[in-house]
Design a protein around this motif. Structure first.
Motif, PDB file in Angstrom:
ATOM      1  N   LYS A   2       0.872  -1.045   0.022  1.00 57.81           N
ATOM      2  CA  LYS A   2      -0.002   0.077   0.144  1.00 57.81           C
ATOM      3  C   LYS A   2       0.873   1.199  -0.118  1.00 57.81           C
ATOM      4  O   LYS A   2       1.116   1.766   1.024  1.00 57.81           O
ATOM      5  N   MET A  51       1.278   4.532  -9.958  1.00 59.30           N
ATOM      6  CA  MET A  51      -0.226   3.942  -9.696  1.00 59.30           C
ATOM      7  C   MET A  51      -0.531   2.749 -10.503  1.00 59.30           C
ATOM      8  O   MET A  51      -1.533   2.243 -10.227  1.00 59.30           O
ATOM      9  N   PHE A 109      -2.027   2.788 -13.471  1.00 60.25           N
ATOM     10  CA  PHE A 109      -3.349   2.927 -13.733  1.00 60.25           C
ATOM     11  C   PHE A 109      -3.537   2.149 -15.071  1.00 60.25           C
ATOM     12  O   PHE A 109      -4.514   1.668 -15.306  1.00 60.25           O
ATOM     13  N   SER A 114      -4.004  -0.814 -11.923  1.00 59.57           N
ATOM     14  CA  SER A 114      -3.542  -0.879 -10.670  1.00 59.57           C
ATOM     15  C   SER A 114      -3.435  -2.102  -9.934  1.00 59.57           C
ATOM     16  O   SER A 114      -3.409  -2.129  -8.731  1.00 59.57           O
ATOM     17  N   ALA A 159       1.898  -0.432  -6.577  1.00 64.34           N
ATOM     18  CA  ALA A 159       1.200   0.546  -6.877  1.00 64.34           C
ATOM     19  C   ALA A 159       1.205   1.836  -6.018  1.00 64.34           C
ATOM     20  O   ALA A 159       1.078   1.452  -4.714  1.00 64.34           O
ATOM     21  N   SER A 181      -0.359   3.987  -4.086  1.00 62.64           N
ATOM     22  CA  SER A 181      -1.890   4.232  -4.153  1.00 62.64           C
ATOM     23  C   SER A 181      -2.461   5.045  -2.810  1.00 62.64           C
ATOM     24  O   SER A 181      -3.575   5.344  -2.737  1.00 62.64           O
ATOM     25  N   ARG A 182      -1.166   5.513  -2.016  1.00 62.06           N
ATOM     26  CA  ARG A 182      -1.435   6.861  -1.201  1.00 62.06           C
ATOM     27  C   ARG A 182      -0.738   7.839  -1.760  1.00 62.06           C
ATOM     28  O   ARG A 182       0.648   7.825  -1.683  1.00 62.06           O
ATOM     29  N   PRO A 202     -10.426   4.803 -13.487  1.00 62.57           N
ATOM     30  CA  PRO A 202      -9.610   5.306 -12.605  1.00 62.57           C
ATOM     31  C   PRO A 202     -10.351   6.323 -11.579  1.00 62.57           C
ATOM     32  O   PRO A 202     -10.923   7.237 -12.060  1.00 62.57           O
ATOM     33  N   ILE A 257     -10.225   8.997  -7.995  1.00 64.62           N
ATOM     34  CA  ILE A 257      -9.309   9.409  -6.827  1.00 64.62           C
ATOM     35  C   ILE A 257     -10.313  10.091  -5.611  1.00 64.62           C
ATOM     36  O   ILE A 257     -11.276  10.736  -6.128  1.00 64.62           O
ATOM     37  N   GLU A 295      -4.919  -3.110   0.800  1.00 67.61           N
ATOM     38  CA  GLU A 295      -4.527  -3.086  -0.671  1.00 67.61           C
ATOM     39  C   GLU A 295      -5.845  -3.462  -1.485  1.00 67.61           C
ATOM     40  O   GLU A 295      -6.408  -4.370  -1.156  1.00 67.61           O
ATOM     41  N   PRO A 340      -7.993   0.435  -9.439  1.00 71.74           N
ATOM     42  CA  PRO A 340      -7.495   2.014  -9.513  1.00 71.74           C
ATOM     43  C   PRO A 340      -8.161   2.879  -8.796  1.00 71.74           C
ATOM     44  O   PRO A 340      -8.829   3.747  -9.001  1.00 71.74           O
ATOM     45  N   LEU A 376      -7.417   5.606  -6.028  1.00 70.78           N
ATOM     46  CA  LEU A 376      -6.359   6.425  -5.387  1.00 70.78           C
ATOM     47  C   LEU A 376      -6.702   7.296  -4.315  1.00 70.78           C
ATOM     48  O   LEU A 376      -7.653   8.035  -4.609  1.00 70.78           O
TER      49      LEU A 376
END
Ligand code: NAD
Length: 438
Positions: free
Chosen positions: A250, A272, A274, A278, A283, A285-286, A367, A369, A383, A387, A389
């Motif tokens: 993660k 990431m 993408f 992902s 990735a 992801s944070r 994707p 966010i 985890e 995709p 984020l």
């Protein structure tokens, strides 16, 4: 329907049980997969043990020649292997070709060269005593793979084992059995004797755990989830089998305010992963974005993501393919829905997958966010392997490093700054297997 066999002692094996695998983009049933039992694992282990006596005695240079031969044959068959890979993973063809197959060829080439250079050391202790270290092949290795990079991860496991004289009992993921079997067949065509590579298809519970517990296996190399990694540690304890475990992540990405935003936006899309939906252990992801650039950065990021083409993975223009299967798709949707229903967070782009149109037919997600205040949230801790984020604003360096380290994982991390000293200091402070300073 096509049948995907197991491969034991050079023979293609059909089993009583099988499962059906679908193409995650078209949902068309593509093949039946052999599902082995303990009996086949035992046959494979015995066949690898017998083959070890021959393979491990071959001079490294001869094993190296065979590995060079494998890499050339894979290069020649790159297009076919890429299509097989794309059909079973749902990743875009260009990812299969340019990332995975290219990496597979290079891996076999690299270990081909290394096979003749496995040296021990010597040390003179005193005039009567010379201490010599000799490197020997460990024996039969059990290799257990996930589905996200079936061919590249198979190459990372098979090539070094072959170079060093080990023999192999390999279990691909039940979701991606086909490409790995093709790879093993190419290895045999290139001169690897029967029994050196055995492919045992089947479930983790039956085949995976039988490999881990088998007394012929000297070492396990596992790539997969942390949860299964823990089970493998327990199951290998009876025989004290040596382990290499590559598990989940993660990963944090820390962006400083001095970056070139356009360049870094591309970097974040890459980090990431993408374009692979992902589905990658590393990735980033944070995403910790400095407050000064937060708004402009996320707006540029969303704009760029919007331009990526999601669609038929076999189409040359497609940038983003599918999630691997229905189970994983449902899991990702559950996280997205959780994010959309959370009053303390805001969706910046994306959301639930399209309900109509061509993308609603396969396991396509978009994707997505979310903006959140902190790490203290399920979506920022677990985890997801999809995709999603989580972008978190920061303005205090000590605090952002603390948040980056606030994780059960520690696989990868990314730092984005133009100040190399700051980047290296951050890399030291982040507790992670590797840190990329960009
Ligand atoms: P998974 O752990 O569910 O399965 C991995 C493999 O283990 C599969 O072949 C599965 O059949 C087998 N398995 C399941 N239970 C088993 C058991 N009890 N004993 C032995 N084998 C068993 O992982 P996955 O869903 O296939 O892949 C995704 C995971 O892999 C993610 O967590 C990802 O981060 C991780 N991964 C890590 C790396 C890395 O290099 N660190 C690389 C790729 C993927």
């Amino acid at each position: 329907m096509k049948y995907i066999h197991s491969l034991i002692n050079g023979e293609l094996i059909k089993t009583d049980k099988s499962i059906t695998r679908e193409n995650p983009a078209s949902l068309e049933k593509i093949y039946e997969v052999s599902m082995c039992s303990e009996k086949e694992v035992d046959l494979a282990c015995n066949s690898a043990q017998k083959a070890f006596k021959v393979w491990s005695k071959l001079p490294g240079s001869e094993r190296g020649e065979i590995l060079f031969n494998i890499s050339r044959r894979i290069k020649d068959k790159s297009e076919t292997l890429s299509k097989i890979n794309t059909n079973e993973t749902g990743k875009p063809l260009k990812e299969s070709m340019l990332v995975e197959l290219k990496g597979v060829v290079k891996t076999f080439e690299y270990y081909a060269g290394l096979a003749s250079k496995i040296n021990g050391t010597s040390q003179t202790i005193n005039e009567n005593l010379l201490s010599v270290t000799i490197k020997e092949a460990i024996g039969v290795v059990g290799q257990i793979l996930p589905w996200n990079f079936p061919l590249l991860l198979a190459a990372w496991k098979i090539a070094p084992a072959l170079a060093s004289g080990c023999t192999i009992v390999l279990k691909p993921s039940e979701l991606t059995p086909s490409g790995t079997l093709e790879l093993a067949k190419i290895c045999e065509d290139a001169g690897v004797p029967p029994g050196v590579i055995n492919i045992v298809q089947g479930s983790g519970e039956v085949v995976g755990s039988s490999i881990v517990k088998h007394e012929i296996i000297s070492k396990i190399s596992f790539t997969g989830s942390t949860k299964v990694g823990k089970q493998i540690v327990k199951n290998s304890s009876e025989n004290l089998t040596k382990l290499s475990l590559e598990l989940g992540g993660k990963s944090p990405s820390i962006v400083y305010p001095d970056v070139n935003e356009d360049w870094t936006v591309d970097g974040i899309i890459g980090a990431m992963r993408f374009t692979r939906q992902s589905q990658s252990c590393t990735a980033g992801s944070r995403l910790f974005l400095h407050k000064k650039i937060f708004e402009s950065f996320v707006s540029k990021l969303s704009e760029k993501l919007d331009k990526l083409i999601i669609g038929n993975p076999l189409d040359d223009n497609t940038d983003i393919g599918t999630i691997i299967n229905n189970k994983q798709f449902t899991k990702v949707c559950d996280y997205i829905s959780d994010g959309l229903n959370n009053k303390n967070t805001e969706v910046i782009c994306g959301g639930m997958p399209p309900k109509d149109g061509p993308l609603s037919e396969g396991y396509f997600t978009v994707p997505t966010i979310f903006r959140n205040k902190s790490n203290e949230w399920r979506l920022a801790k677990e985890e997801i392997f999809g995709p999603v984020l989580v972008a978190i604003p920061w303005d205090d360096e000590e605090e952002v490093i603390r948040m980056a380290n606030q994780s059960h994982y520690g696989l990868a991390a990314y730092v984005w700054t133009r100040d190399i000293t700051r980047g290296i200091n951050a890399a030291h402070a982040i507790e992670s297997g590797w840190v990329q300073v960009n």
